[in-house]
Scaffold this motif. Structure first.
Motif, PDB file in Angstrom:
ATOM      1  N   PRO A  45      33.544  48.095  32.629  1.00  0.00           N
ATOM      2  CA  PRO A  45      33.709  46.650  32.417  1.00  0.00           C
ATOM      3  C   PRO A  45      34.079  45.891  33.689  1.00  0.00           C
ATOM      4  O   PRO A  45      33.689  44.736  33.854  1.00  0.00           O
ATOM      5  N   ASP A  49      31.978  42.698  34.944  1.00  0.00           N
ATOM      6  CA  ASP A  49      32.589  41.372  34.991  1.00  0.00           C
ATOM      7  C   ASP A  49      32.795  40.811  36.397  1.00  0.00           C
ATOM      8  O   ASP A  49      32.980  39.619  36.558  1.00  0.00           O
ATOM      9  N   THR A  50      32.781  41.654  37.409  1.00  0.00           N
ATOM     10  CA  THR A  50      33.137  41.205  38.753  1.00  0.00           C
ATOM     11  C   THR A  50      32.093  40.265  39.355  1.00  0.00           C
ATOM     12  O   THR A  50      30.907  40.351  39.043  1.00  0.00           O
ATOM     13  N   ASP A 107      39.355  43.498  41.857  1.00  0.00           N
ATOM     14  CA  ASP A 107      39.204  43.582  40.407  1.00  0.00           C
ATOM     15  C   ASP A 107      39.565  44.970  39.873  1.00  0.00           C
ATOM     16  O   ASP A 107      40.080  45.096  38.767  1.00  0.00           O
TER      17      ASP A 107
END
Length: 176
Positions: A45, A49-50, A107
């Motif tokens: 994830p 998402d980054t 992240d």
């Protein structure tokens, strides 16, 4: 291109390979996974998402003997667990590797974890590695020896990230 590859070693975290390519810093994802102990169920994830970059680079290094004082500055050194996965032909070793930029590192450490160890690792990257890389008078101390070339072609093929039963794969390379 030898001036683009660097190896940083921390007594607590171990080695981290860094590439300065076209003005941007890229960190070896394999090293990051080993240092942060991030699991594939968390890393997948984060990569989805980054806003950061995930890139594949082709790295070539010479395999001649080096004096003992310089072995910590080898890109395919013994303290990197997967040095045995390097392909060799004569005096050249090469490998495709996955690298990420500093946003992905942030992240992976600050963004997805409350673990103080990961946060301290990010501080090492942000407060030590990045300033050293910006200072031309200091970064030569971490330059890799015996480097031949580093190639990155973003138009060669798209990054394919997939989560499978047996691991996380990026362009058919198993990450963890």
């Amino acid at each position: 291109m030898a001036e683009n590859a660097y190896v940083f070693f921390h007594p607590q975290y171990g080695g981290l390979r860094v590439v300065n390519y076209d003005g941007g810093l890229f960190f070896c994802l394999e090293d990051l996974v080993a240092i942060t102990s991030i699991g594939r169920e968390t890393l997948f994830p984060v990569l989805a998402d980054t806003e950061g970059k995930v890139v594949e680079m082709y790295v070539e290094a010479e395999t001649k003997k080096v004096p003992k004082d310089f072995t910590h500055r080898l890109f395919f050194g013994e303290f990197f667990g997967n040095a045995d996965k390097v392909e060799r032909k004569g005096k050249i070793a090469w490998r495709d590797m996955i690298f990420v930029d500093s946003q992905v590192v942030r992240d992976m450490t600050i963004g997805c974890s409350k673990d103080p160890e990961r946060k301290l690792f990010y501080k090492w990257v942000k407060d030590f590695i990045q300033p050293v890389m910006e200072d031309e008078d200091s970064c030569w101390r971490y330059e890799c020896v015996m480097m031949k070339s580093i190639c990155y072609d973003p138009l060669k093929k798209p990054i394919n990230i997939r989560y499978d039963v047996d691991g996380l794969y990026i362009n058919d390379m198993r990450i963890n």
